[in-house]
Design a protein around this motif. Structure first.
Motif, PDB file in Angstrom:
ATOM      1  N   GLU A   1      35.415   8.110 -18.490  1.00  0.00           N
ATOM      2  CA  GLU A   1      36.250   9.156 -19.086  1.00  0.00           C
ATOM      3  C   GLU A   1      35.453   9.950 -20.108  1.00  0.00           C
ATOM      4  O   GLU A   1      35.535  11.191 -20.157  1.00  0.00           O
ATOM      5  N   ALA A   2      34.672   9.266 -20.941  1.00  0.00           N
ATOM      6  CA  ALA A   2      33.835   9.946 -21.930  1.00  0.00           C
ATOM      7  C   ALA A   2      32.745  10.761 -21.249  1.00  0.00           C
ATOM      8  O   ALA A   2      32.446  11.892 -21.655  1.00  0.00           O
ATOM      9  N   LEU A   3      32.152  10.197 -20.210  1.00  0.00           N
ATOM     10  CA  LEU A   3      31.103  10.897 -19.472  1.00  0.00           C
ATOM     11  C   LEU A   3      31.646  12.182 -18.854  1.00  0.00           C
ATOM     12  O   LEU A   3      31.038  13.259 -18.988  1.00  0.00           O
ATOM     13  N   GLU A   4      32.786  12.079 -18.195  1.00  0.00           N
ATOM     14  CA  GLU A   4      33.352  13.245 -17.520  1.00  0.00           C
ATOM     15  C   GLU A   4      33.797  14.310 -18.507  1.00  0.00           C
ATOM     16  O   GLU A   4      33.682  15.513 -18.224  1.00  0.00           O
ATOM     17  N   SER A   5      34.289  13.907 -19.656  1.00  0.00           N
ATOM     18  CA  SER A   5      34.753  14.892 -20.638  1.00  0.00           C
ATOM     19  C   SER A   5      33.606  15.730 -21.173  1.00  0.00           C
ATOM     20  O   SER A   5      33.803  16.894 -21.545  1.00  0.00           O
ATOM     21  N   ARG A   6      32.401  15.154 -21.199  1.00  0.00           N
ATOM     22  CA  ARG A   6      31.248  15.876 -21.747  1.00  0.00           C
ATOM     23  C   ARG A   6      30.360  16.496 -20.663  1.00  0.00           C
ATOM     24  O   ARG A   6      29.763  17.542 -20.876  1.00  0.00           O
ATOM     25  N   PHE A   7      30.243  15.826 -19.530  1.00  0.00           N
ATOM     26  CA  PHE A   7      29.265  16.253 -18.527  1.00  0.00           C
ATOM     27  C   PHE A   7      29.898  16.602 -17.182  1.00  0.00           C
ATOM     28  O   PHE A   7      29.198  16.682 -16.174  1.00  0.00           O
ATOM     29  N   GLY A   8      31.208  16.819 -17.146  1.00  0.00           N
ATOM     30  CA  GLY A   8      31.904  17.036 -15.888  1.00  0.00           C
ATOM     31  C   GLY A   8      31.314  18.138 -15.036  1.00  0.00           C
ATOM     32  O   GLY A   8      31.144  17.981 -13.816  1.00  0.00           O
ATOM     33  N   ASN A   9      30.968  19.276 -15.641  1.00  0.00           N
ATOM     34  CA  ASN A   9      30.436  20.383 -14.848  1.00  0.00           C
ATOM     35  C   ASN A   9      29.080  20.042 -14.246  1.00  0.00           C
ATOM     36  O   ASN A   9      28.750  20.452 -13.127  1.00  0.00           O
ATOM     37  N   LEU A  10      28.275  19.251 -14.961  1.00  0.00           N
ATOM     38  CA  LEU A  10      26.967  18.859 -14.431  1.00  0.00           C
ATOM     39  C   LEU A  10      27.112  17.802 -13.332  1.00  0.00           C
ATOM     40  O   LEU A  10      26.325  17.775 -12.380  1.00  0.00           O
ATOM     41  N   LEU A  11      28.111  16.963 -13.459  1.00  0.00           N
ATOM     42  CA  LEU A  11      28.357  15.961 -12.418  1.00  0.00           C
ATOM     43  C   LEU A  11      28.681  16.631 -11.088  1.00  0.00           C
ATOM     44  O   LEU A  11      28.266  16.145 -10.021  1.00  0.00           O
ATOM     45  N   HIS A  12      29.409  17.738 -11.124  1.00  0.00           N
ATOM     46  CA  HIS A  12      29.735  18.460  -9.898  1.00  0.00           C
ATOM     47  C   HIS A  12      28.494  19.086  -9.253  1.00  0.00           C
ATOM     48  O   HIS A  12      28.493  19.368  -8.060  1.00  0.00           O
ATOM     49  N   GLN A  13      27.443  19.276 -10.029  1.00  0.00           N
ATOM     50  CA  GLN A  13      26.209  19.871  -9.499  1.00  0.00           C
ATOM     51  C   GLN A  13      25.217  18.824  -9.013  1.00  0.00           C
ATOM     52  O   GLN A  13      24.272  19.134  -8.286  1.00  0.00           O
TER      53      GLN A  13
END
Length: 392
Positions: free
Chosen positions: A199-211
């Motif tokens: 949850e913490a990871l996605e809140s900060r890096f969500g847009n990069l995870l999609h890439q």
């Protein structure tokens, strides 16, 4: 198998790390169930378990390994037979080309390291493509600024941590050549801690995870511990993988060798120290079991009481170095300890032999395997040369 080993202690040298092959296989079968069910890759972290004599068994279940030094990379190449997933906090200029050749994945710890070496990576991959050779996929380690690790020494998210890049230091788009996101903020945690971490990871890096093409969730996933909810873990991993359309890798250290072996030791002396009975052993907490002092934690001893019991023979256990703090206490036993008695420290295969030292010239414990057919196989012993070779 444990009773059989305990009944044959006289056939085992002392001190000696003894891996129980059947218990390692049991862990690997569970881990393989998780990776197959979740559609992820789970690989061995050498920093927690580098016993390469057991790698043929590990290789039956796990397809790779992660390394954090050139020496570990070479061990992966030689004994796992595969290129390494490599993460080193800072790459050395004189080693980098060899690291590239020996790796399949390369994680950079900082943006400055990526900027420094990205040209060499691109040139290497271009050459490999021309020659139809394997290329290296690169990623960046991130710091989600969330960790539930209580011991600061093992917490990579403390203020001033050198491990990983915080969100404010990264661009909004992954540059060409950077395909992966790597985080490692767990230490012997469960799947619910991972859930909160994601949850913490996605809140900060969500847009990069999609890439990204892949996400490495590091280690600390203690899925072989009793009571761990592997079904919850499998659900988390499947949902994450599908949400971001990424390949997911886990690289546990402790989970591989958790509860798979012991350290056999012998009582050398028993003394009365100002009213406290002390048993001196042929092993050392500082040199052979440093995690017991670093974490710290009190190791369990088979056929003993973990805490003192009134009315029973009770001893403080000391190592054989001259370090005043090389001791652990106190344990009770059903019978008084005598010189020559064997003490068996439980769960001493992960994060133990990888950290041993020859401080004070103390000899390293031998290494052996209690085979699945009930035989003891002595794998390696150490002597004066092992001590001398570390010095000059």
């Amino acid at each position: 198998m444990e009773n059989t080993l305990q009944n044959n202690l006289n056939s085992i040298p002392s001190p000696c790390f003894v891996l129980e092959e059947a218990k390692l296989r049991r862990n690997l079968e569970l881990i393989n169930h998780v990776q197959q069910s979740a559609g992820v890759q789970i690989i061995l972290a050498l920093k927690g378990f580098s016993m390469y004599s057991a790698f043929p068994l590990v290789r039956q279940y796990l397809g790779g390994a992660t390394a954090s030094s050139l020496n570990e990379i070479k061990l992966v190449n030689e004994y796992m037979g595969v290129p390494a997933h490599t993460y080193i906090p800072a790459y050395r200029d004189d080693e980098f080309d060899e690291v590239l050749r020996r790796s399949s994945h390369l994680t950079f710890n900082s943006w400055s390291q990526w900027e420094r070496f990205k040209g060499r990576v691109a040139a290497y991959n271009e050459k490999q493509k021309t020659e139809n050779g394997p290329t290296v996929s690169c990623g960046i380690r991130v710091n989600p600024q969330y960790s539930e690790v209580a011991t600061e020494m093992y917490n990579p998210c403390v203020p001033g941590s050198r491990l990983g890049v915080t969100r404010d230091k990264l661009p909004d788009e992954l540059p060409e050549g950077l395909e992966g996101i790597h985080f490692h903020t767990l230490c012997e945690n469960d799947s619910y801690t991972l859930e909160r971490t994601l949850e913490a990871l996605e809140s900060r890096f969500g847009n990069l995870l999609h890439q990204a093409k892949w996400v490495n969730m590091g280690g600390g996933h203690l899925m072989t511990r009793e009571g761990y909810n592997t079904d919850h873990l499998i659900g988390l991993l499947k949902a994450f993988r599908e949400k971001y359309n990424v390949a997911v890798t886990l690289e546990p250290g402790s989970a591989i060798a958790w509860q798979t072996g012991v350290l056999v030791s012998t009582v050398l002396d028993v003394v009365d120290s100002q009213g406290i009975d002390v048993a001196v052993l042929d092993t050392s907490f500082a040199a052979h079991m440093p995690d017991t002092l670093e974490m710290p934690y009190k190791p369990r001893i088979l056929d003993s009481y973990h805490e003192p019991v009134a009315g029973k023979p009770t001893y403080r256990l000391g190592g054989m170095t001259c370090l005043a703090g090389d001791f652990m206490g106190d344990y009770s036993f059903d019978q008084p300890l005598e010189v020559g008695d064997k003490l068996v420290f439980d769960d001493m295969i992960h994060y133990t032999m990888v950290k041993t030292t020859t401080f004070n010239g103390v000899g390293l414990p031998a290494i052996g395997i209690w085979k699945e057919d009930g035989r003891f196989e002595l794998v390696k012993t150490y002597g004066y040369e092992s001590f001398k070779d570390r010095l000059s």
